[in-house]
Design a protein around this motif. Structure first.
Motif, PDB file in Angstrom:
ATOM      1  N   ASN A 169      40.754  37.524  44.775  1.00 36.95           N
ATOM      2  CA  ASN A 169      40.544  38.661  44.142  1.00 36.95           C
ATOM      3  C   ASN A 169      39.591  39.623  45.132  1.00 36.95           C
ATOM      4  N   GLU A 170      38.568  38.851  45.476  1.00 29.62           N
ATOM      5  CA  GLU A 170      37.725  39.640  46.313  1.00 29.62           C
ATOM      6  C   GLU A 170      38.383  40.165  47.462  1.00 29.62           C
ATOM      7  N   PHE A 184      39.232  54.308  44.556  1.00 25.74           N
ATOM      8  CA  PHE A 184      39.290  52.765  44.098  1.00 25.74           C
ATOM      9  C   PHE A 184      38.293  52.509  43.368  1.00 25.74           C
ATOM     10  N   ASP A 185      37.035  53.018  43.602  1.00 28.29           N
ATOM     11  CA  ASP A 185      35.914  52.498  42.904  1.00 28.29           C
ATOM     12  C   ASP A 185      35.655  53.394  41.493  1.00 28.29           C
ATOM     13  N   HIS A 186      36.750  54.551  41.107  1.00 26.14           N
ATOM     14  CA  HIS A 186      36.260  55.193  40.032  1.00 26.14           C
ATOM     15  C   HIS A 186      37.521  55.395  39.386  1.00 26.14           C
ATOM     16  N   CYS A 361      41.189  46.071  35.374  1.00 29.01           N
ATOM     17  CA  CYS A 361      40.135  45.448  35.620  1.00 29.01           C
ATOM     18  C   CYS A 361      38.770  46.195  35.294  1.00 29.01           C
ATOM     19  N   SER A 362      38.724  47.492  35.932  1.00 25.64           N
ATOM     20  CA  SER A 362      37.692  48.526  35.675  1.00 25.64           C
ATOM     21  C   SER A 362      37.289  48.956  34.183  1.00 25.64           C
ATOM     22  N   ASP A 363      38.354  48.472  33.308  1.00 25.58           N
ATOM     23  CA  ASP A 363      38.262  48.756  31.729  1.00 25.58           C
ATOM     24  C   ASP A 363      37.744  47.659  31.038  1.00 25.58           C
ATOM     25  N   TRP A 364      38.155  46.605  31.446  1.00 25.86           N
ATOM     26  CA  TRP A 364      38.146  45.320  30.485  1.00 25.86           C
ATOM     27  C   TRP A 364      37.140  44.171  31.147  1.00 25.86           C
ATOM     28  N   HIS A 365      36.203  43.963  30.459  1.00 32.38           N
ATOM     29  CA  HIS A 365      34.923  42.913  31.262  1.00 32.38           C
ATOM     30  C   HIS A 365      35.580  41.736  30.372  1.00 32.38           C
ATOM     31  N   LEU A 366      36.212  40.733  31.137  1.00 39.56           N
ATOM     32  CA  LEU A 366      36.710  39.607  30.702  1.00 39.56           C
ATOM     33  C   LEU A 366      36.239  38.350  31.605  1.00 39.56           C
ATOM     34  N   PRO A 367      34.997  38.185  31.293  1.00 37.36           N
ATOM     35  CA  PRO A 367      34.323  37.173  32.286  1.00 37.36           C
ATOM     36  C   PRO A 367      34.790  35.646  31.826  1.00 37.36           C
ATOM     37  N   VAL A 368      35.058  34.770  32.766  1.00 33.53           N
ATOM     38  CA  VAL A 368      35.185  33.462  32.706  1.00 33.53           C
ATOM     39  C   VAL A 368      34.335  32.521  33.820  1.00 33.53           C
ATOM     40  N   ARG A 369      33.690  31.767  33.134  1.00 29.01           N
ATOM     41  CA  ARG A 369      32.613  31.194  34.042  1.00 29.01           C
ATOM     42  C   ARG A 369      32.986  29.936  35.082  1.00 29.01           C
ATOM     43  N   ASP A 370      34.013  29.608  34.606  1.00 29.07           N
ATOM     44  CA  ASP A 370      34.594  28.568  35.733  1.00 29.07           C
ATOM     45  C   ASP A 370      35.881  27.803  34.958  1.00 29.07           C
ATOM     46  N   ALA A 399      43.635  37.848  37.456  1.00 31.73           N
ATOM     47  CA  ALA A 399      43.733  38.830  38.619  1.00 31.73           C
ATOM     48  C   ALA A 399      42.475  39.489  38.410  1.00 31.73           C
ATOM     49  N   CYS A 400      41.701  39.432  37.437  1.00 30.52           N
ATOM     50  CA  CYS A 400      40.139  40.182  37.212  1.00 30.52           C
ATOM     51  C   CYS A 400      39.151  39.331  37.275  1.00 30.52           C
ATOM     52  N   LEU A 401      39.465  38.050  37.591  1.00 28.37           N
ATOM     53  CA  LEU A 401      38.188  37.206  37.735  1.00 28.37           C
ATOM     54  C   LEU A 401      37.366  37.639  39.045  1.00 28.37           C
ATOM     55  N   GLY A 402      36.126  38.005  38.818  1.00 31.11           N
ATOM     56  CA  GLY A 402      35.080  38.245  39.746  1.00 31.11           C
ATOM     57  C   GLY A 402      35.075  39.979  39.936  1.00 31.11           C
ATOM     58  N   SER A 403      35.845  40.531  39.090  1.00 23.25           N
ATOM     59  CA  SER A 403      35.808  42.104  39.317  1.00 23.25           C
ATOM     60  C   SER A 403      34.875  42.941  38.532  1.00 23.25           C
ATOM     61  N   PRO A 404      34.278  43.821  39.166  1.00 29.03           N
ATOM     62  CA  PRO A 404      33.207  44.572  38.340  1.00 29.03           C
ATOM     63  C   PRO A 404      34.033  45.262  37.358  1.00 29.03           C
ATOM     64  N   THR A 405      33.132  45.809  36.256  1.00 28.71           N
ATOM     65  CA  THR A 405      33.842  46.405  35.031  1.00 28.71           C
ATOM     66  C   THR A 405      33.021  47.970  35.017  1.00 28.71           C
ATOM     67  N   ALA A 406      33.605  48.845  35.306  1.00 29.92           N
ATOM     68  CA  ALA A 406      32.834  50.290  35.132  1.00 29.92           C
ATOM     69  C   ALA A 406      32.858  50.465  33.806  1.00 29.92           C
ATOM     70  N   ASP A 407      34.146  50.202  32.769  1.00 22.95           N
ATOM     71  CA  ASP A 407      34.007  50.882  31.431  1.00 22.95           C
ATOM     72  C   ASP A 407      34.251  49.610  30.355  1.00 22.95           C
ATOM     73  N   PRO A 408      33.246  49.071  30.427  1.00 24.45           N
ATOM     74  CA  PRO A 408      33.280  47.842  29.484  1.00 24.45           C
ATOM     75  C   PRO A 408      33.791  48.071  27.823  1.00 24.45           C
ATOM     76  N   GLN A 409      34.207  47.205  27.147  1.00 24.38           N
ATOM     77  CA  GLN A 409      34.479  47.088  25.868  1.00 24.38           C
ATOM     78  C   GLN A 409      33.630  47.592  25.038  1.00 24.38           C
ATOM     79  N   HIS A 410      33.723  48.725  23.972  1.00 26.00           N
ATOM     80  CA  HIS A 410      32.678  49.120  23.109  1.00 26.00           C
ATOM     81  C   HIS A 410      33.409  49.845  21.870  1.00 26.00           C
ATOM     82  N   ARG A 411      32.610  49.677  20.734  1.00 30.10           N
ATOM     83  CA  ARG A 411      33.428  50.078  19.483  1.00 30.10           C
ATOM     84  C   ARG A 411      33.091  51.649  19.449  1.00 30.10           C
ATOM     85  N   LEU A 412      34.168  52.444  18.884  1.00 31.62           N
ATOM     86  CA  LEU A 412      33.964  53.807  18.906  1.00 31.62           C
ATOM     87  C   LEU A 412      33.217  54.584  18.151  1.00 31.62           C
TER      88      LEU A 412
END
Length: 489
Positions: A169-170, A184-186, A361-370, A399-412
């Motif tokens: 992914n990197e 790409f970063d925005h 991937c930029s919108d969804w913070h879906l971390p998986v440790r291992d 496909a998003c493992l290790g990707s940064p997230t610019a706009d992570p989830q939040h309640r409206l």
């Protein structure tokens, strides 16, 4: 998404027309950003015909910053398309359509036809859409085809394979970034909100009338949160809940929605004599195909000589049929595959993901440790959707493992917004009905949920009850009574 034939030619014409209709100084190449001075007062879009093959569609390009935090920095061209109101004497204004995906082209939707809108809406509004940043004619994400083809399987069964997926992914991000440019970063929805407001201003609309579909509902909801007093009317159709807090909750919700549609399909086959599997054990027939696909013995009907993978069987045949609620077509495909001659065991490869995956991937913070946690998530999905292993949301998570997230989830929180109409089928395979209920609650007094008591992904023109309620809301701002439900058709 690969475009061929007339649609590909149309997109090329859209880009040519857009290059001749830039809103600010200079001619901007849609393939990448260039530095130009910021515009303090842009003129309206200079529309030009998109393609003679699709009469009536007009295209333009809007110059927007690569990064809205630096509005005087590099810019790129945002591709737009329009079809004028068919009843100009009764025109209300402009309706902007937010496409789904992520990765769907709003320009293609407008150029090739906009049948998702009723004749009444088409008569009363100019319909405008756009290719979101990173898509189509708007600085599209570009990656090495060879590197994309080497994507690891989402069947990650060892820690070494987990680490290899993160490393892949990197490498892919670095390649796509180099080929795409600074945009790409925005690519996140928080940036696209600002693009949408720039479209509203360029069109001369004091307030936005918006229809967002699927992934486009995130754009609409966050626009209402950011600019609540700039909304005239907003329809959110097939609603995504960007408030889902964890990776497990996201995957469980997606699996539950897909499994619900599978069970609805089975129930339909049990009662409908026209089902090609009527009178059979549908679950047994389906799992027989899954076993053959897992052994590499199921012939791919669209690519002779190759094997159909379990992932392609689940996502490409079943899940796609649920989108259209095409139960009869799915039953015919299962029957044909079951009757097909097994092929010698052959290796299968993961289904291709769109190059626009970085938007997700930029919108969804879906971390998986291992790998251990990943395996636990797979088991959660298997328990929730026992008939549909390795659904597409799991592919996206991998496909998003290790990707940064610019706009992570939040309640409206959209205080001050007018009534916002949410539309969802009870049996939607991709954006389950509980998501629509959740977003309506998050919107508080502004959220009004219109329920379609049927199936499929998309519902606003499914019968006169749905269509009339949406039309009255968009045209006259007449809000349906809370709790309104429309029968399946």
């Amino acid at each position: 998404m690969v475009l061929t034939g007339r649609l590909a030619r149309s997109r090329a014409a859209v880009r040519r027309a857009g290059a001749a209709a830039v809103l600010t100084l200079g001619t901007l190449a849609v393939s990448g950003p260039v530095a130009v001075p910021s515009a303090h007062a842009s003129p309206g879009p200079r529309w030009a015909p998109c393609d003679p093959e699709y009469s009536g569609a007009e295209c333009a390009t809007l110059s927007v910053p690569v990064d809205w935090a630096h509005p005087d920095g590099p810019r790129f061209g945002l591709a737009l398309a329009r079809r004028k109101a068919t009843g100009p004497g009764t025109r209300v204004g402009t309706l902007v359509f937010g496409p789904g995906g992520p990765g769907d082209s709003g320009v293609d939707r407008v150029v090739t036809g906009i049948d998702r809108f009723s004749p009444e809406v088409r008569a009363r509004f100019d319909i405008v859409s756009f290719d979101p940043r990173g898509v189509g004619g708007s600085a599209p994400v570009t990656c090495s085809p060879e590197l994309l083809a080497r994507r690891p399987s989402p069947k990650i069964d060892t820690q070494a394979r987990f680490a290899a997926t993160v490393a892949y992914n990197e490498r892919l991000r670095a390649d796509c970034r180099a080929r795409t440019g600074p945009v790409f970063d925005h690519l996140d929805t928080a940036q696209t909100i600002r693009d949408l407001d720039a479209i509203r201003a360029a069109l001369g609309e004091a307030k936005l009338t918006f229809h967002g579909s699927s992934y486009g509902t995130m754009l609409g909801a966050q626009y209402a949160e950011t600019y609540p007093r700039r909304v005239r009317a907003m329809v959110l159709e097939s609603v995504m809940d960007h408030g889902v807090p964890t990776t497990r909750a996201f995957l469980r919700d997606q699996a539950a929605a897909a499994q619900d549609s599978f069970e609805e399909f089975v129930r339909w086959c049990d009662r409908a004599s026209e089902c090609a599997l009527h009178g059979q054990d549908v679950h047994a027939a389906w799992h027989g195909l899954l076993a053959r696909a897992d052994r590499g013995e199921l012939a791919n009907p669209t690519a002779p000589g190759t094997a159909l993978s379990p992932m392609d069987l689940v996502n490409g045949i079943a899940f796609r049929s649920f989108y259209r609620a095409d139960f009869a077509g799915l039953a015919q495909k299962i029957a044909a595959l079951a009757a097909s001659t097994p092929i010698p065991a052959a290796p299968t490869s993961p289904a291709a993901l769109p190059t626009t995956t970085p938007i997700f991937c930029s919108d969804w913070h879906l971390p998986v440790r291992d790998q251990r946690e990943y395996a636990s998530l797979v088991r959660t999905m298997e328990r929730t959707a026992p008939d549909l292993p390795y659904l597409l949301p799991l592919h996206m998570t991998a496909a998003c493992l290790g990707s940064p997230t610019a706009d992570p989830q939040h309640r409206l929180t959209a205080r001050g917004a007018p009534p916002i109409l949410l539309s969802n089928a009870v049996h939607d395979p991709a954006t389950g009905y509980p998501w629509a209920e959740s977003v309506a609650r998050q919107l508080g007094g502004s959220g009004v949920l219109l329920t379609y008591e049927g199936w499929g992904h998309g519902s606003v023109t499914n019968g006169p009850c749905m269509e009339n309620a949406v039309d009255r809301y968009l045209v006259d701002l007449e809000v349906p009574r809370r709790g309104t439900r429309c029968p399946a058709v």
